[in-house]
Design a protein around this motif. Structure first.
Motif, PDB file in Angstrom:
ATOM      1  N   ILE A 126     -18.847   8.995 -41.262  1.00  0.00           N
ATOM      2  CA  ILE A 126     -19.856   7.954 -41.410  1.00  0.00           C
ATOM      3  C   ILE A 126     -19.375   6.679 -40.723  1.00  0.00           C
ATOM      4  O   ILE A 126     -18.181   6.386 -40.740  1.00  0.00           O
ATOM      5  N   GLY A 127     -20.302   5.935 -40.128  1.00  0.00           N
ATOM      6  CA  GLY A 127     -19.959   4.604 -39.616  1.00  0.00           C
ATOM      7  C   GLY A 127     -19.386   4.575 -38.210  1.00  0.00           C
ATOM      8  O   GLY A 127     -18.824   3.566 -37.808  1.00  0.00           O
ATOM      9  N   MET A 189     -18.301  16.724 -49.957  1.00  0.00           N
ATOM     10  CA  MET A 189     -19.478  15.918 -50.280  1.00  0.00           C
ATOM     11  C   MET A 189     -20.637  16.810 -50.675  1.00  0.00           C
ATOM     12  O   MET A 189     -21.793  16.539 -50.329  1.00  0.00           O
ATOM     13  N   ASN A 404      -9.056  15.503 -47.900  1.00  0.00           N
ATOM     14  CA  ASN A 404      -9.831  14.276 -48.020  1.00  0.00           C
ATOM     15  C   ASN A 404      -9.000  13.013 -48.006  1.00  0.00           C
ATOM     16  O   ASN A 404      -9.535  11.909 -47.902  1.00  0.00           O
ATOM     17  N   GLY A 405      -7.704  13.161 -48.109  1.00  0.00           N
ATOM     18  CA  GLY A 405      -6.823  12.008 -47.954  1.00  0.00           C
ATOM     19  C   GLY A 405      -6.598  11.718 -46.488  1.00  0.00           C
ATOM     20  O   GLY A 405      -6.124  10.646 -46.122  1.00  0.00           O
ATOM     21  N   SER A 406      -6.960  12.635 -45.609  1.00  0.00           N
ATOM     22  CA  SER A 406      -6.626  12.425 -44.199  1.00  0.00           C
ATOM     23  C   SER A 406      -7.698  12.920 -43.255  1.00  0.00           C
ATOM     24  O   SER A 406      -7.470  13.042 -42.072  1.00  0.00           O
ATOM     25  N   ARG A 408     -10.320  11.541 -41.947  1.00  0.00           N
ATOM     26  CA  ARG A 408     -10.771  10.688 -40.864  1.00  0.00           C
ATOM     27  C   ARG A 408      -9.685  10.374 -39.859  1.00  0.00           C
ATOM     28  O   ARG A 408      -9.942  10.200 -38.680  1.00  0.00           O
ATOM     29  N   SER A 409      -8.438  10.246 -40.344  1.00  0.00           N
ATOM     30  CA  SER A 409      -7.384   9.731 -39.473  1.00  0.00           C
ATOM     31  C   SER A 409      -6.933  10.787 -38.474  1.00  0.00           C
ATOM     32  O   SER A 409      -7.153  11.957 -38.662  1.00  0.00           O
TER      33      SER A 409
ATOM     34  N   VAL B 314     -13.752   8.883 -52.421  1.00  0.00           N
ATOM     35  CA  VAL B 314     -13.153   7.541 -52.381  1.00  0.00           C
ATOM     36  C   VAL B 314     -11.737   7.600 -52.949  1.00  0.00           C
ATOM     37  O   VAL B 314     -10.798   7.025 -52.393  1.00  0.00           O
ATOM     38  N   ALA B 317      -9.465   9.156 -50.478  1.00  0.00           N
ATOM     39  CA  ALA B 317      -9.219   8.221 -49.380  1.00  0.00           C
ATOM     40  C   ALA B 317      -8.222   7.136 -49.813  1.00  0.00           C
ATOM     41  O   ALA B 317      -7.358   6.725 -49.031  1.00  0.00           O
ATOM     42  N   GLY B 320      -4.921   8.648 -49.587  1.00  0.00           N
ATOM     43  CA  GLY B 320      -4.504   8.813 -48.190  1.00  0.00           C
ATOM     44  C   GLY B 320      -4.402   7.493 -47.445  1.00  0.00           C
ATOM     45  O   GLY B 320      -4.056   7.456 -46.271  1.00  0.00           O
ATOM     46  N   GLU B 321      -4.736   6.390 -48.147  1.00  0.00           N
ATOM     47  CA  GLU B 321      -4.693   5.052 -47.535  1.00  0.00           C
ATOM     48  C   GLU B 321      -5.499   5.006 -46.245  1.00  0.00           C
ATOM     49  O   GLU B 321      -5.072   4.496 -45.224  1.00  0.00           O
ATOM     50  N   ASP B 322      -6.697   5.574 -46.340  1.00  0.00           N
ATOM     51  CA  ASP B 322      -7.618   5.635 -45.213  1.00  0.00           C
ATOM     52  C   ASP B 322      -8.855   4.833 -45.591  1.00  0.00           C
ATOM     53  O   ASP B 322      -9.571   5.199 -46.518  1.00  0.00           O
ATOM     54  N   ALA B 323      -9.098   3.727 -44.910  1.00  0.00           N
ATOM     55  CA  ALA B 323     -10.190   2.815 -45.279  1.00  0.00           C
ATOM     56  C   ALA B 323     -11.543   3.386 -44.856  1.00  0.00           C
ATOM     57  O   ALA B 323     -12.265   2.807 -44.049  1.00  0.00           O
ATOM     58  N   ASN B 324     -11.863   4.530 -45.416  1.00  0.00           N
ATOM     59  CA  ASN B 324     -13.082   5.262 -45.068  1.00  0.00           C
ATOM     60  C   ASN B 324     -14.261   4.677 -45.847  1.00  0.00           C
ATOM     61  O   ASN B 324     -14.729   5.247 -46.829  1.00  0.00           O
ATOM     62  N   TRP B 325     -14.762   3.538 -45.382  1.00  0.00           N
ATOM     63  CA  TRP B 325     -15.777   2.791 -46.133  1.00  0.00           C
ATOM     64  C   TRP B 325     -17.103   3.525 -46.224  1.00  0.00           C
ATOM     65  O   TRP B 325     -17.920   3.223 -47.091  1.00  0.00           O
ATOM     66  N   GLY B 326     -17.346   4.481 -45.325  1.00  0.00           N
ATOM     67  CA  GLY B 326     -18.593   5.250 -45.395  1.00  0.00           C
ATOM     68  C   GLY B 326     -18.726   5.950 -46.742  1.00  0.00           C
ATOM     69  O   GLY B 326     -19.816   6.085 -47.283  1.00  0.00           O
ATOM     70  N   ARG B 327     -17.599   6.358 -47.301  1.00  0.00           N
ATOM     71  CA  ARG B 327     -17.630   7.031 -48.593  1.00  0.00           C
ATOM     72  C   ARG B 327     -17.999   6.070 -49.725  1.00  0.00           C
ATOM     73  O   ARG B 327     -18.584   6.468 -50.720  1.00  0.00           O
ATOM     74  N   ASN B 368      -6.563  -0.242 -43.576  1.00  0.00           N
ATOM     75  CA  ASN B 368      -5.741   0.797 -44.205  1.00  0.00           C
ATOM     76  C   ASN B 368      -4.597   0.165 -45.009  1.00  0.00           C
ATOM     77  O   ASN B 368      -4.257   0.634 -46.091  1.00  0.00           O
TER      78      ASN B 368
END
Lengths: 409, 409
Positions: A126-127, A189, A404-406, A408-409, B314, B317, B320-327, B368
């Motif tokens: 997303i985004g 999701m 889900n912890g990783s 996106r990265s 969320v 995330a 995982g320290e991933d700033a996945n704001w879409g979630r 992040n």
């Protein structure tokens, strides 16, 4: 199975291109992923027909969803789908909407049809904005590659899924054999009421439009809306059903003798896809089926079943193969449905573990063993009424957290 | 802090026995655990006073809860608590109810008070019976060990918690300094509306009974009902507030000048305990605070904040320290609250990541980094109204799955 035979439906091989007149393709355009298919086209070579559509209940609706809704509810008859994976084109503002419309226009041009005949779907992160040059090249390449095998299309819509999901069935309807086929994606999701889930179902049956909408809506309620992986619903979910009439049956309406068989074939295909989604839940190792019987209404049974299958504690217990039935009863208790706990019997597989308000004497090892299978069934038999419902989910594993912890990265 | 100073409240050391007249004890009776405290007593040496109680919304209510409700809502004034950990005495039928009543009677006898002055609480595994001989020995031993330090009691109520949770505060009320202190447990099955959560709060303030109920109810809504660990609520949850009047203040009513200070002290203590519960969520490594501002109402803000903090995606995330704001936006979208996504601004720590319907330009590494801390704040600033609310949760880790895949065995 018996019921299926009675009303004349049979499972067959194939997916979204199984029905007459449908062709599909899937190519790698490199929008986000390297070296795997990420752009698909699905097309009915037969013009006309009818289409129906169910979409996410999330307040946040992705751009492709808005464009598809316009197409389905507008004047044209949708007969094609362009879909990409890797980037969801959600929360992308005005530019996202322009990109979705451009996908639609590009696909229409390649297929030689009107833009209002094309549905658009996206799934992924997303985004982020779509790389439109790659998407455009992908659409051209997919249009040149259309054929009767739906497999490449089924691959092109996957994200964290580990495998394709396809199902098909035939039914005898109004003197003709009609085929229903579909493909879906969905792994994280995933939650009742349309999670990051795309499903494209096609049929060569001729079906009156209002009837098609009604059948899709009921089948969605009984299948995709009974699946939960992680409690999250996404802005991108849709189920699209295209009916091109190529089978030559007399058009199905609510009153047709073939109505029931068609509805059963559709529900069967969608149920198979729904279960495949649950089985392939992110990090899942087991399919968990929860059956609630003796409920006040089907809606009540479904709410209870979903509450159990969605409980993190039940999911973790399924993973640990620990027949911790207290968690099942607890999840029923917070479902929002009122019931008499003393009138509930609980079973893990065939083993009764609770009844009459108290633990039922049982061999704990036997109950745990019922959880060791790849497919687990937990049954709650209530004393509230006659209705029943099923819901599907999966176990909660370390792998889910890792994915889900990783992601996106 | 400034606000606290204004209305004259201060944080102090201590827990459930911090207020005047309260004593506590915690012993190891071996009901289920080996070598750790699992039975606690809390007692007001001052007779009389008032009590208030909030309990689980789960349809399934554990036996001790039923017994406590009878005591609080019946004729007597509750001034003691007997609690055990390891076995929840839930879904245990008639025998479970008899066991809970027996715990109550045993504690009353040891303390020399009426059974209707004793609350009973249990936490642990569902569907197993209490070993009443050990419980009885434990109650005797605890009664002999009562003293002004609440620590042993705080230990005795823990299950999968990794540490005790205590908080206390004083307030200037009607010419006297009153103390509010409390202890809580809760680590898994934590979710808004009372999850496997026990909280015992005591005060030496004199408070009119209706007023006490009202203050407890509002503070619970703003604190414990804003915590989620895993979405599961339990049959055993309760918050019990005992007010013995030992501070000698003029009795607080809704119209007292001291009402606001007392309510603020109580809310402060309960908020500290709530945050400690979130921080100690099963397997958690981080406290996640979600702040929703600019909402239509406090209720709406709370619902949105809880939806975000409860999202598995969320939470993963955050881990995982991933700033996945879409979630985050997605979880707001399926909260059930309507809002305009284009009017939302999202922040990870101080970093704005979304606004005006589209991604806000930001340094991903900086966003992040905002998730790398032990305490994370995610803020959603909406354009719907003036109300705000906070909710607390934790990250989702491998450890959560491990704990819950094997808790019972």
């Amino acid at each position: 199975m018996n019921k299926n035979t009675e009303i004349g439906i049979s499972a067959v091989e194939g997916g979204a291109a199984a029905a007459k007149g449908f062709v599909a393709a899937g190519v790698a355009c490199g929008a986000r992923y390297e070296g795997r298919r990420d752009l698909g086209l699905l097309f009915s070579e037969t013009a006309g027909g009818t289409a129906a559509f169910v979409c996410t209940t999330n307040v946040l609706k992705a751009a492709p969803l808005l464009v598809t809704r316009e197409a389905v509810e507008g004047g044209g008859v949708v007969r094609a789908v362009v879909a990409n994976s890797g980037i969801a084109n959600a929360a992308t503002g005005r530019r996202g909407l322009e990109d979705a419309r451009r996908m639609q226009a590009l696909a229409a041009r390649e297929l030689g049809i009107g833009a209002d005949e094309v549905a658009v779907a996206s799934t992924g992160v997303i985004g982020e904005h779509l790389p439109m040059d790659r998407i455009e090249a992908g659409i051209k390449s997919a249009a040149a590659d259309l054929g009767p095998d739906g497999k490449a299309f089924a691959e092109a819509i996957l994200t964290t899924d580990t495998r394709t999901k396809e199902a098909a069935a035939t039914a005898e309807v109004g003197g003709a054999t009609v085929t229903v086929g579909g493909t879906a994606k969905g792994s994280g999701m995933i939650h009742p009421n349309m999670a990051t889930m795309l499903a494209f179902v096609t049929t060569d049956a001729a079906v009156e439009e209002g009837c098609l909408r009604e059948v899709l809506s009921r089948a969605t309620e009984r299948t995709f809306n009974r699946v939960t992986v992680d409690g999250d619903t996404s802005p991108n979910d849709m189920v699209l059903l295209l009916a091109n009439g190529a089978a030559g049956n007399e058009k199905i309406t609510r009153d047709s003798p073939g109505y029931e068989a068609f509805a059963a074939a559709l529900e069967r295909v969608m149920r198979e896809l729904a279960k495949e989604i649950a089985r392939d839940g992110e990090g899942a190792t087991k399919l968990v089926e929860v059956v609630v019987e003796g409920a006040r209404s089907e809606e009540s049974a479904a709410r209870l079943a979903r509450s159990v299958v969605g409980s993190s504690l039940v999911k973790a217990a399924a993973h640990g193969e620990d027949a911790n039935w207290g968690r099942v009863l607890t999840a029923m208790g917070y479902s929002g449905e009122g019931f008499d706990p003393d009138g509930v019997e609980l079973f893990f597989g065939p083993v009764k573990v609770f009844g009459g308000g108290a633990p039922a004497p049982h061999d704990a090892a036997e109950a745990n063993a019922a959880l060791a299978a790849d497919e687990i069934t937990i049954t709650a038999r209530m004393s509230e009424g006659e209705a029943s419902a099923e819901a599907w989910g999966c176990d909660l594993t370390y792998e889910y957290v890792k994915i889900n912890g990783s992601y996106r990265s």
